[in-house]
Write an enzyme that holds these catalytic residues in place. Structure first.
Site, short mmCIF file in Angstrom:
data_model
loop_
_atom_site.label_atom_id
_atom_site.label_comp_id
_atom_site.label_asym_id
_atom_site.label_seq_id
_atom_site.Cartn_x
_atom_site.Cartn_y
_atom_site.Cartn_z
N GLY A 161 0.97 -1.09 0.12
CA GLY A 161 0.17 -0.01 -0.20
C GLY A 161 1.11 1.21 -0.12
O GLY A 161 0.63 2.01 -0.54
N GLN A 204 -7.81 -0.37 4.05
CA GLN A 204 -7.74 -0.49 6.09
C GLN A 204 -9.27 -1.49 5.53
O GLN A 204 -9.92 -1.97 6.14
CB GLN A 204 -7.83 0.37 6.79
CG GLN A 204 -6.46 0.65 7.61
CD GLN A 204 -6.42 -1.16 8.73
OE1 GLN A 204 -7.19 -1.93 8.70
NE2 GLN A 204 -4.50 -0.76 8.69
N SER A 260 -3.75 -3.25 0.23
CA SER A 260 -3.06 -4.48 0.00
C SER A 260 -2.44 -5.95 0.33
O SER A 260 -4.37 -5.67 1.61
CB SER A 260 -1.83 -3.46 1.23
OG SER A 260 -0.62 -4.22 1.62
N ALA A 261 -2.06 -6.24 0.39
CA ALA A 261 -2.58 -8.16 0.18
C ALA A 261 -2.63 -8.39 2.40
O ALA A 261 -2.92 -9.15 2.32
CB ALA A 261 -1.83 -8.79 0.25
N HIS A 262 -1.72 -7.91 2.95
CA HIS A 262 -1.12 -7.97 4.39
C HIS A 262 -2.39 -7.81 5.10
O HIS A 262 -2.52 -8.68 6.47
CB HIS A 262 -0.16 -8.13 5.26
CG HIS A 262 0.36 -6.40 4.91
ND1 HIS A 262 -0.15 -6.16 6.51
CD2 HIS A 262 0.39 -5.77 4.63
CE1 HIS A 262 -0.32 -4.50 6.47
NE2 HIS A 262 1.10 -4.21 5.25
N THR A 302 11.50 -8.54 -12.59
CA THR A 302 10.09 -8.96 -12.24
C THR A 302 8.96 -9.65 -11.08
O THR A 302 9.61 -8.80 -10.16
CB THR A 302 12.01 -10.28 -12.54
OG1 THR A 302 12.48 -10.04 -13.21
CG2 THR A 302 10.87 -11.69 -12.35
N CYS A 349 3.67 1.55 11.55
CA CYS A 349 4.84 1.81 10.32
C CYS A 349 5.59 2.83 11.11
O CYS A 349 5.40 3.58 10.76
CB CYS A 349 3.71 2.01 9.75
SG CYS A 349 2.46 1.12 9.05
#
Length: 390
Positions: free
Chosen positions: A73, A182, A202-204, A242, A330
């Site tokens: 993110g 969120q 974001s994935a996490h 990549t 963060c």
């Protein structure tokens, strides 16, 4: 005394990886080809990426072709919040209007000159001040605006009126970004309904791997000429390098699971959140619930108990086996006063005690009960120490 039984209640910082997602990641790790290669192995890796891209697009109501995969993110917001972001054939923005309670990836990660940035205030409930935004846009005098507003705040869980903000911005010819990191997977997110030009996720936060996220553009008539990572032509030239095939595949799996369980999980977590809040009020009747009267995420409870500092209380909860947060995770693990609460006008002494409980896919009623039991011990112990010191 420390406990061997842990209760994790910090999903807004990161969600534990879902086991189904872990299985997908492991299988993708075994794909040997480079996604840019034309042989069978390369095509297999490319197919995994494109299948995941489609699943991510479905979660947020985006067109698959307009999803750009990033490292998370933060990179996604850094890429988008640029003066170069524009409609094709038009100049980019010369001013950024950004919510005062935004995540630091927006407040500190944008690429505008400092004197071209203004913060949109929020009310005491933490909700974006639409009247201020309307007035500022009406005073534009030929300025070109990019506006950035979170869909859901990471600390309080408050949901901002993004669709209304988008209408105002477009009436005045501007562009609007929403940070949905969120919100995605916790409440319905649809780019078309929100009316935003660009969205980041974001994935996490949804049970996926750390280190993977995405930008979704509303149409192919939008572009960001000033790219962050240059080199190869991956991601239509928006992000060279990549691709992280395993993380991307995991992102897709997490997005698919989150979408399939969205309605049921929201109701379940809201009930557990409200139960935790009721326990908190019983144990500490003077506890303050931040944004408690506003519409907020079903999984988030931000609170403070007058007289208790977060740094001390969080350590005490941790020793009792409960993982909470002071807000954003963060800041290198530091506990410091929240800029979100400052923007809401919360008194500094109370803000220093702010803690956040956030629930997720593994949270059970037993976890809430353990939180309540720990809360009783923590509050009782710390108040006794305070009384003894006095």
């Amino acid at each position: 005394m420390a406990t061997d039984q842990r209760t994790y209640l910090d999903y807004n910082a990161t969600s534990p990886l879902r086991p189904e997602v872990a299985d997908v990641v492991v299988r993708a790790l075994q794909l040997s080809g480079n996604p840019s290669s034309v042989h069978s192995e390369g095509r297999a890796a490319r197919a995994a990426i494109e299948a995941a891209r489609e699943k991510v697009a479905r979660l947020i109501g985006s067109k698959t072709k307009n999803v750009i995969l990033t490292s998370g993110g933060t990179e996604a917001s850094n890429l988008v919040l640029s003066p170069s972001f524009r409609r094709l054939g038009q100049p980019g923005a010369d001013r950024l209007l950004i919510g005062a309670t935004e995540h630091p990836c927006g407040l500190d990660g944008h690429r505008f000159p400092a004197d071209a940035v203004e913060r949109i205030p929020v009310g005491a409930d933490g909700v974006l001040d639409l009247a201020w935004l309307r007035t500022r846009l009406e005073q534009a005098e030929g300025q070109r605006f990019l506006v950035s507003v979170q869909l859901a705040n990471n600390e309080t869980g408050v949901l901002h009126p993004v669709a209304e903000a988008a209408r105002l911005v477009h009436e005045h010819g501007g562009l609007i970004h929403t940070d949905a990191v969120q919100a995605a997977g916790k409440v319905p997110v649809d780019m078309a309904e929100l009316g935003v030009d660009v969205l980041t996720i974001s994935a996490h936060k949804i049970g996926g791997p750390k280190g993977i996220g995405a930008v979704a553009l509303a149409s192919d008539q939008l572009e960001i000429p000033d790219r962050l990572i240059r080199g190869g032509g991956q991601e239509k030239g928006y992000r060279a390098g990549t691709e992280n095939v395993a993380a991307i595949a995991g992102f897709g799996a997490a997005a698919e699971i989150a979408l399939a369980n969205l309605a049921g999980e929201a109701a379940r977590l809201e009930a557990l959140r409200d139960e935790a809040q009721a326990h908190l009020r019983r144990i500490a009747p003077d506890a303050v619930i931040f944004s408690g009267e506003a519409e907020r995420l079903p999984n988030t409870l931000a609170f403070a108990i007058p007289g208790l500092k977060a740094e001390t209380a969080l350590i005490a909860f941790d020793l009792h086996g409960i993982a909470l947060s002071s807000g954003s995770a963060c800041s290198s693990g530091k506990v410091r006063r929240s800029h979100v609460l400052d923007a809401m006008g919360v008194e500094p002494a109370l803000a220093e005690g702010a803690m956040r409980l956030s629930l997720g896919w593994m949270t059970t009623k037993e976890d809430v009960i353990r939180f309540a039991e720990a809360c009783e011990r923590v509050v009782g112990t710390l108040y006794k120490r305070k009384a003894s010191a006095a």
